[in-house]
Motif scaffolding. Structure first.
Motif, mmCIF file in Angstrom:
data_model
loop_
_atom_site.group_PDB
_atom_site.id
_atom_site.type_symbol
_atom_site.label_atom_id
_atom_site.label_comp_id
_atom_site.label_asym_id
_atom_site.label_seq_id
_atom_site.Cartn_x
_atom_site.Cartn_y
_atom_site.Cartn_z
ATOM 1 N N TYR A 12 -5.866 5.868 -4.538
ATOM 2 C CA TYR A 12 -4.973 4.719 -4.623
ATOM 3 C C TYR A 12 -4.504 4.295 -3.231
ATOM 4 N N LEU A 13 -4.135 5.250 -2.388
ATOM 5 C CA LEU A 13 -3.662 4.899 -1.055
ATOM 6 C C LEU A 13 -4.767 4.258 -0.219
ATOM 7 N N LEU A 14 -5.992 4.729 -0.343
ATOM 8 C CA LEU A 14 -7.102 4.106 0.376
ATOM 9 C C LEU A 14 -7.336 2.676 -0.105
ATOM 10 N N LEU A 15 -7.329 2.481 -1.404
ATOM 11 C CA LEU A 15 -7.518 1.147 -1.964
ATOM 12 C C LEU A 15 -6.374 0.215 -1.561
ATOM 13 N N ALA A 16 -5.147 0.700 -1.624
ATOM 14 C CA ALA A 16 -3.991 -0.118 -1.252
ATOM 15 C C ALA A 16 -4.042 -0.480 0.231
ATOM 16 N N LYS A 63 5.379 5.797 4.159
ATOM 17 C CA LYS A 63 4.923 6.063 5.522
ATOM 18 C C LYS A 63 3.637 5.309 5.828
ATOM 19 N N LEU A 64 2.674 5.367 4.920
ATOM 20 C CA LEU A 64 1.383 4.752 5.186
ATOM 21 C C LEU A 64 1.365 3.252 4.926
ATOM 22 N N LEU A 65 1.858 2.826 3.772
ATOM 23 C CA LEU A 65 1.697 1.440 3.365
ATOM 24 C C LEU A 65 2.711 0.499 3.999
ATOM 25 N N VAL A 66 3.919 0.956 4.198
ATOM 26 C CA VAL A 66 4.966 0.056 4.682
ATOM 27 C C VAL A 66 5.228 0.235 6.173
ATOM 28 N N SER A 67 5.063 1.452 6.688
ATOM 29 C CA SER A 67 5.415 1.693 8.087
ATOM 30 C C SER A 67 4.228 1.585 9.041
ATOM 31 N N HIS A 68 3.200 2.389 8.836
ATOM 32 C CA HIS A 68 2.147 2.507 9.843
ATOM 33 C C HIS A 68 1.100 1.403 9.801
#
Length: 81
Positions: A12-16, A63-68
């Protein structure tokens, strides 16, 4: 160790992240927030997190989707007073 749970979250994180990077620059921040919200809902309602790690996915998503992944754009200074 719940490998299926982490594999689903990882996919999911990769797709997002891919969706965020492919969206236009002016829409990246709202798209990131929507996908972060979906990630939280998936974590709460569709998956049963590993006991003791309920906090991990929300913090990892933010951390991944909104910050970095979001790029900051500097606006030119306004010289009008």
């Amino acid at each position: 160790m719940d490998w299926g749970y982490f594999f689903i979250v990882y996919c999911y994180l990769l797709l997002a992240a891919l969706i965020i990077l492919l969206s236009p620059l002016y829409l990246r921040r709202p798209v990131a927030l929507i996908l972060f919200s979906f990630g939280i809902l998936i974590n709460i309602y569709l998956l049963s997190p590993t006991p003791g790690l309920e906090w991990f996915v929300p913090f990892f998503c933010v951390k991944l989707l909104v910050s970095h992944i979001l790029r900051e754009e500097h606006y030119p200074p306004n010289n009008e007073i």
